[in-house]
Motif scaffolding. Structure first.
Motif, PDB file in Angstrom:
ATOM      1  N   ALA A  55     -28.567 -62.531 -68.301  1.00  0.00           N
ATOM      2  CA  ALA A  55     -28.268 -63.287 -69.530  1.00  0.00           C
ATOM      3  C   ALA A  55     -26.997 -64.103 -69.398  1.00  0.00           C
ATOM      4  N   ASN A  56     -26.033 -63.610 -68.621  1.00  0.00           N
ATOM      5  CA  ASN A  56     -24.804 -64.376 -68.414  1.00  0.00           C
ATOM      6  C   ASN A  56     -25.081 -65.658 -67.625  1.00  0.00           C
ATOM      7  N   PHE A  57     -25.971 -65.583 -66.647  1.00  0.00           N
ATOM      8  CA  PHE A  57     -26.374 -66.773 -65.913  1.00  0.00           C
ATOM      9  C   PHE A  57     -27.090 -67.751 -66.846  1.00  0.00           C
ATOM     10  N   VAL A  58     -27.949 -67.207 -67.717  1.00  0.00           N
ATOM     11  CA  VAL A  58     -28.690 -68.058 -68.646  1.00  0.00           C
ATOM     12  C   VAL A  58     -27.736 -68.761 -69.612  1.00  0.00           C
ATOM     13  N   ALA A  59     -26.721 -68.034 -70.093  1.00  0.00           N
ATOM     14  CA  ALA A  59     -25.747 -68.650 -71.004  1.00  0.00           C
ATOM     15  C   ALA A  59     -25.043 -69.825 -70.334  1.00  0.00           C
ATOM     16  N   LEU A  60     -24.679 -69.652 -69.063  1.00  0.00           N
ATOM     17  CA  LEU A  60     -24.054 -70.749 -68.328  1.00  0.00           C
ATOM     18  C   LEU A  60     -25.013 -71.924 -68.164  1.00  0.00           C
TER      19      LEU A  60
END
Length: 488
Positions: A32-37
């Motif tokens: 999810a952190n990659f997706v947020a970026l």
């Protein structure tokens, strides 16, 4: 829960808006952190709202949907901790189909629980037969939770008799007309699909031992992913957490009709489309425009920020100096101030300011990406004249936008498009400028790499907003009385 954002400033209202961006990652820790970026890099494709769905074996599916910018919602550790797991997808949006100022239930990704497990989907594009599908599904007992056309896909999947979720998605998408680039997920798989015409973009990237799907390559860059290739029109890729990538072609093969306006305006200039730099294509548009519509002047000035590459190309080809005669205030967000009548009367001055020392006593060529309603163009022209310019000439890096888009762009009704009711000369008089010229459709095709121009018998791109030739019939709009070009 965050509140819906107020209406955009009038400067933004006079631009066409791509309605969303999609992003997904599998096979990485804290996906999810990659997706947020990735969504942050795609923010230009939708600034109204965003959402993320993730899955981990221990906690199952989790989701967060918020109004507003990614940076204001998906940077808090407390929120991101609620989205664990190695698999996640996300979406940023403007609303097109569905209500404006929509409820949180309209924010994607959408999630459905099926007999073989849950699935979430994020959709970029627009379903042109959504109302007909919705009516049919409701009559058969489906209960819709949103006003979005994209929810039809989930209901069609639920009614499919296929044995697994990818096959149900194939089954559902065969019923859908229009444009769709979909990023979806099950408990163990990341799925990407483009419609048979490939109207909207979708690319595949490699991030460590995992994989990513994105609307644009610029979002791969922000997570350090390697761009692998574009998903082909009509292709479905199914990616497992173990790293296996299966490629399928479930739809009848058709000639590609990628949206040519992605080259002109929608995509970020640092993205790659069809193996070509978006920035370089826009610079070449300016070169073609200078060849087609030369004019004697002292300064070539872009309307920031989207007109800048074309203005650089125009200046280089014409030999007229390039100058930043207009500065954009980068820090005036949409929530800057509640717009009183006095503030509204300031118009674009809240967003743009003229460099008077550069403009004074010069014949100025203003290069912009498009003219939609013309309201902003008139205000910018007045600002340039107020700064002491001798002449103002507009050069537009796209052909006249005379037809609405039904494939995922927030286009006004046709009668509100300036080019739908006026000739080029009439638009020039309406804007009260010394001259106005648009790049030709053939010139635009040459700029995007089609050396012989547009093949009128079978156009290489979707250019319906310029030509009125729609590659997919807008079924719902035709039923409401919309008249196609041939029927006029």
């Amino acid at each position: 829960m965050s509140k819906p954002m107020p209406p955009a400033h009038p400067f933004d209202d006079d631009k066409l808006k791509e309605e969303c961006g999609v992003f997904g990652v599998v096979g990485v820790a804290d996906a999810a952190n990659f997706v947020a970026l990735g969504l942050h890099a795609l923010q230009h494709r939708g600034q109204e709202a965003g959402g993320i769905v993730s899955h981990c074996p221990e906690d199952g599916f989790n989701n967060a949907r918020r109004f507003g910018y990614v940076r204001d919602n998906f940077t808090s550790q407390s929120l991101m901790k609620t989205l664990p797991g190695p698999l996640a997808i996300g979406h940023v949006r403007y609303s097109t189909a569905g209500s404006k100022g929509a409820a949180i239930r309209d924010v994607q990704p959408f999630f459905g629980e099926f007999s073989m497990g849950g699935a979430a989907i994020a959709h970029n594009g627009n379903i042109t037969n959504a109302e007909a599908l919705r009516k049919e599904l409701i009559e058969r007992g489906s209960i819709f939770q949103s006003s979005s056309d994209s929810e039809c896909i989930i209901h069609l999947m639920a009614r499919s008799l296929q044995r697994n979720i990818p096959e149900r998605m194939e089954d559902a998408l065969r019923r859908v007309e229009g444009a769709f680039s979909v990023v979806a997920m099950t408990r163990t798989k990341l799925i990407g699909v483009r419609d048979p015409l490939g109207v909207r973009p979708l690319v595949l990237g490699k991030v460590g031992d995992g994989w990513a799907l994105s609307s644009e390559t610029c979002a791969l860059d922000i997570i350090g992913a390697e761009f692998v290739r574009e998903i082909e029109p009509g292709e479905m890729v199914v990616i497992t957490a173990e790293g296996g990538v299966e490629s399928l072609f479930p739809f009848r093969k058709q000639d590609s009709k990628f949206c040519i306006f992605e080259h002109v305006y929608f995509s970020r200039p640092d993205s790659i489309i069809g193996g070509r730099s978006v920035y370089e294509t826009r610079r070449q548009i300016g070169v073609e425009l200078a060849r087609e519509a030369p004019v004697e002047a002292d300064l070539v000035c872009p309307v920031p920020d989207s007109g800048t590459p074309a203005a650089i190309g125009f200046a280089a080809e014409s030999g007229i100096p390039f100058g930043l005669g207009i500065t954009r205030n980068q820090y005036m967000g949409r929530t800057f101030i509640e717009p009183t009548e006095q503030i509204r009367n300031m118009g674009v001055r809240l967003k743009l300011n003229v460099n008077r020392a550069l403009i004074k006593d010069k014949r100025v060529i203003l290069v912009d990406d498009s003219v939609v309603r013309g309201t902003t163009s008139r205000k910018i022209k007045e600002m340039i004249l107020d700064a002491g310019a001798k002449e103002v000439h507009f050069r537009i890096a796209s052909p006249p936008t005379a037809w609405p888009c039904f494939y995922g762009v927030d286009t006004p009704q046709r009668e509100k498009l300036l080019a739908a009711t006026m000739s080029e000369e009439e638009m020039c008089q309406h804007l009260a400028v010394d001259s106005l010229k648009f790049i030709s459709l053939n010139g635009l095709y040459r700029a995007v790499g089609e050396g012989d121009g547009r093949n009128s018998a079978c156009p290489q791109y979707c250019d319906a907003c310029f030509s009125g030739e729609y590659p997919v019939a807008p079924t719902d709009m035709l039923q409401k009385g919309f008249k196609l070009k041939a029927a006029e």
